[in-house]
Design a protein around this motif. Structure first.
Motif: not given
Length: 174
Positions: A31-33, A80-83, A105-107
């Motif tokens: 359940a990702p944000p 929100d996220a890092i790639v 990744f979830d930041a």
């Protein structure tokens, strides 16, 4: 004659299976944000062309792409996220993409959300790297958004662009 036919069939099967590429996308969180804004963290050896291809793929999939973060960053309150990605190139008359690994990744906490891996075959082809990265990111995005909890914002249309947003025209070559 049967032995020759069987041998030819086996050789053809081996040859055709060696020409296939492989793509695998794995969701790391059930359940990702919601992910609206995303920033790249560069790695050693990343090229401007592949950075641009990644940026275009992210924009095409509805993400707001922000300015890159410093190398090694796994958490940030700015996105929100890092790639990040790792690409491996080989030489055979010309350079060709051998493999690609993309991770999002979830930041907020640095947890891995989704990963996408692509690998060329033993009897490689000369695939277009823009299409490869676009296909990988599209599948990653679909898995990520399908797994988001009901009611979570899955669109970026309402997100206002920030001053440090990078806009990428998908028609521009990196």
């Amino acid at each position: 004659m049967k032995l020759l036919t069987r041998g030819a069939a086996i050789a053809a099967a081996l040859f055709l299976s060696a020409c296939a590429t492989h793509q695998d996308v794995l969701l790391a969180k059930s359940a990702p944000p919601p992910v609206v804004s995303i920033a790249q963290v560069p790695s050693d050896g990343n090229s401007e062309a592949m950075d641009g291809a990644l940026r275009n793929a992210l924009v095409q999939n509805g993400f707001t792409v922000r300015a890159p973060l410093p190398a090694g960053t796994r958490q940030s309150s700015e996105v929100d996220a890092i790639v990040s990605y790792v690409d491996v190139w080989r030489w055979d008359m010309v350079m060709y993409l051998h493999s690609l690994a993309v991770k999002i990744f979830d930041a907020r906490n640095g947890d891995l959300l989704v990963t996408g891996d692509w690998k060329n075959s033993a009897f490689h082809g000369f695939q277009d790297e823009n299409r490869v990265i676009s296909d990988v990111v599209a599948e990653m995005t679909a898995k990520l958004r399908t797994a988001m909890p009901a009611g979570a914002s899955q669109t970026t249309a309402a997100a206002p662009p920030a001053d440090d947003d990078l806009t990428a025209d998908p028609n521009d070559a990196p």
